[in-house]
Design an enzyme around this catalytic site. Sequence first.
Site, PDB file in Angstrom:
ATOM      1  N   ASP A 115       0.872  -1.179   0.000  1.00 56.85           N
ATOM      2  CA  ASP A 115       0.000   0.000   0.000  1.00 56.85           C
ATOM      3  C   ASP A 115       0.907   1.225   0.000  1.00 56.85           C
ATOM      4  O   ASP A 115       1.530   1.554   1.003  1.00 56.85           O
ATOM      5  CB  ASP A 115      -0.889  -0.024   1.262  1.00 56.85           C
ATOM      6  CG  ASP A 115      -1.565   1.315   1.492  1.00 56.85           C
ATOM      7  OD1 ASP A 115      -1.834   2.033   0.512  1.00 56.85           O
ATOM      8  OD2 ASP A 115      -1.832   1.641   2.674  1.00 56.85           O
ATOM      9  N   GLY A 162      -8.733   7.462  -6.474  1.00 54.76           N
ATOM     10  CA  GLY A 162      -7.505   6.998  -5.820  1.00 54.76           C
ATOM     11  C   GLY A 162      -7.636   5.519  -5.493  1.00 54.76           C
ATOM     12  O   GLY A 162      -8.636   5.096  -4.912  1.00 54.76           O
ATOM     13  N   PRO A 163      -6.635   4.696  -5.855  1.00 50.38           N
ATOM     14  CA  PRO A 163      -6.728   3.259  -5.589  1.00 50.38           C
ATOM     15  C   PRO A 163      -6.916   2.945  -4.114  1.00 50.38           C
ATOM     16  O   PRO A 163      -7.611   1.989  -3.750  1.00 50.38           O
ATOM     17  CB  PRO A 163      -5.414   2.688  -6.120  1.00 50.38           C
ATOM     18  CG  PRO A 163      -4.574   3.830  -6.508  1.00 50.38           C
ATOM     19  CD  PRO A 163      -5.415   5.057  -6.590  1.00 50.38           C
ATOM     20  N   ASP A 164      -6.323   3.775  -3.241  1.00 49.01           N
ATOM     21  CA  ASP A 164      -6.494   3.556  -1.791  1.00 49.01           C
ATOM     22  C   ASP A 164      -7.964   3.632  -1.401  1.00 49.01           C
ATOM     23  O   ASP A 164      -8.438   2.921  -0.518  1.00 49.01           O
ATOM     24  CB  ASP A 164      -5.671   4.586  -0.994  1.00 49.01           C
ATOM     25  CG  ASP A 164      -5.989   6.034  -1.370  1.00 49.01           C
ATOM     26  OD1 ASP A 164      -6.242   6.299  -2.563  1.00 49.01           O
ATOM     27  OD2 ASP A 164      -5.999   6.902  -0.474  1.00 49.01           O
ATOM     28  N   ARG A 165      -8.700   4.484  -2.089  1.00 49.03           N
ATOM     29  CA  ARG A 165     -10.122   4.651  -1.770  1.00 49.03           C
ATOM     30  C   ARG A 165     -10.928   3.453  -2.276  1.00 49.03           C
ATOM     31  O   ARG A 165     -11.895   3.029  -1.632  1.00 49.03           O
ATOM     32  CB  ARG A 165     -10.624   5.969  -2.364  1.00 49.03           C
ATOM     33  CG  ARG A 165      -9.699   7.124  -1.993  1.00 49.03           C
ATOM     34  CD  ARG A 165     -10.124   8.423  -2.594  1.00 49.03           C
ATOM     35  NE  ARG A 165     -11.272   8.963  -1.882  1.00 49.03           N
ATOM     36  CZ  ARG A 165     -11.977  10.011  -2.300  1.00 49.03           C
ATOM     37  NH1 ARG A 165     -11.637  10.614  -3.443  1.00 49.03           N
ATOM     38  NH2 ARG A 165     -13.002  10.454  -1.611  1.00 49.03           N
TER      39      ARG A 165
HETATM   40  C1  LIG Z   1      -6.752  11.695  -2.175  1.00 51.37           C
HETATM   41  C2  LIG Z   1      -5.427  10.978  -2.229  1.00 51.37           C
HETATM   42  C3  LIG Z   1      -4.330  11.971  -2.560  1.00 51.37           C
HETATM   43  C4  LIG Z   1      -5.147  10.356  -0.838  1.00 51.37           C
HETATM   44  O1  LIG Z   1      -3.873   9.767  -0.846  1.00 51.37           O
HETATM   45  P1  LIG Z   1      -3.003   9.438   0.460  1.00 51.37           P
HETATM   46  O2  LIG Z   1      -3.376  10.415   1.513  1.00 51.37           O
HETATM   47  O3  LIG Z   1      -3.370   8.038   0.869  1.00 51.37           O
HETATM   48  O4  LIG Z   1      -1.590   9.492   0.040  1.00 51.37           O
HETATM   49  C5  LIG Z   1      -5.482   9.801  -3.267  1.00 51.37           C
HETATM   50  O5  LIG Z   1      -6.562   8.977  -2.993  1.00 51.37           O
HETATM   51  C6  LIG Z   1      -5.594  10.300  -4.684  1.00 51.37           C
HETATM   52  O6  LIG Z   1      -4.613  10.694  -5.278  1.00 51.37           O
HETATM   53  N1  LIG Z   1      -6.820  10.292  -5.251  1.00 51.37           N
HETATM   54  C7  LIG Z   1      -7.101  10.679  -6.613  1.00 51.37           C
HETATM   55  C8  LIG Z   1      -8.341  11.519  -6.716  1.00 51.37           C
HETATM   56  C9  LIG Z   1      -9.612  10.850  -6.174  1.00 51.37           C
HETATM   57  O7  LIG Z   1      -9.556   9.880  -5.421  1.00 51.37           O
HETATM   58  O8  LIG Z   1     -10.710  11.328  -6.523  1.00 51.37           O
HETATM   59  K   LIG Z   2      -5.952   8.952   2.567  1.00 49.75           K
END
Ligand SMILES: CC(C)(COP(=O)(O)O)[C@@H](O)C(=O)NCCC(=O)O
Ligand SMILES: [K+]
Length: 255
Positions: free
Chosen positions: A6, A107-110
């Site tokens: 991650d 964002g892939p984390d989301r």
């Molecule tokens: C919002 C984020 C910068 C959060 O990233 P993180 O705090 O985990 O590094 C990331 O999910 C991202 O780059 N998102 C792209 C845009 C979106 O999710 O709509």
């Molecule tokens: K985040």
Amino acid sequence: MLLTIDCGNTNTVFAIWDGTEFVASWRRATNAHSTGDEYYTWLRTSMTLRSLDVEITECIISSTVPRVVFNLRVLCDRYYDTRPLVVGKPDCALPVAPRVDAGTTVGPDRLVNTAAGFDRHGGDLIVVDFGTATTFDVVDHDGAYVGGVIAPGVNLSLEALHMAAAALPHVDITQPQRVVGSNTVACMQSGIFWGYVGLIKEIAARIKSERSRPMKVVSTGGLAPLFQQADTLFDVYEDDLTMHGLTVIHKHNKE
Ligand SMILES: CC(C)(COP(=O)(O)O)[C@@H](O)C(=O)NCCC(=O)O
Ligand SMILES: [K+]
Ligand SMILES: Nc1ncnc2c1ncn2[C@@H]1O[C@H](COP(=O)(O)OP(=O)(O)O)[C@@H](O)[C@H]1O
């Protein structure tokens, strides 16, 4: 065994999943210049230090920093002889497709937090993740990511004050005893801490009211417990949510 990675804008977490539980995890600063060879040497050393002798056969990556993915792919390909699943790429299927504006890249984390939250709690969720940015991910009744909120991260906000104002020092976040600070550091901590408590409450309340239904609020990220101790902001805190989501998506792709 599965290697889950991650990569956030600040830190990258590596963990090993044996199919039932995580046997180890390690965190390092995110650096787009780190090579596959460097990752491998560091992982080998980290495993040896824990007397872990496991064979990595599969890998899944979520990265909010696109440039880092190339070197992580090299790690998987060269040293583990495996082609990693990369969340957000067309060949990595999600349990439920997101419903967002055409052309938007989520964002892939989301996406990973959404899959994890739905797997553990079912739908109608708000997942709050305290990272570089603080994200609110809204999960619909069927498990689809339908959007959310992106706010500046806690440490980013504190750093912004320090960077922009000559007389403001670098400070760490903590819960101030009182709202009215009697020195500069206490004033800054109060602004960020209590401002954040208000931000979380207000955004969660507005999401629930906009969607006209009860929603469970799940939090993740190291700073969530600090805010929860000041007020009841979340229904549940899960330290391993993102890593769990990677195993959920991996399993979905193997079925
Ligand atoms: C919002 C984020 C910068 C959060 O990233 P993180 O705090 O985990 O590094 C990331 O999910 C991202 O780059 N998102 C792209 C845009 C979106 O999710 O709509
Ligand atoms: K985040
Ligand atoms: N338990 C914690 N206590 C204090 N600061 C933390 C804690 N966990 C993470 N942080 C800080 O929060 C910020 C975001 O870190 P992290 O969650 O790793 O972000 P990302 O996932 O975006 O890389 C960083 O400045 C990090 O040092």
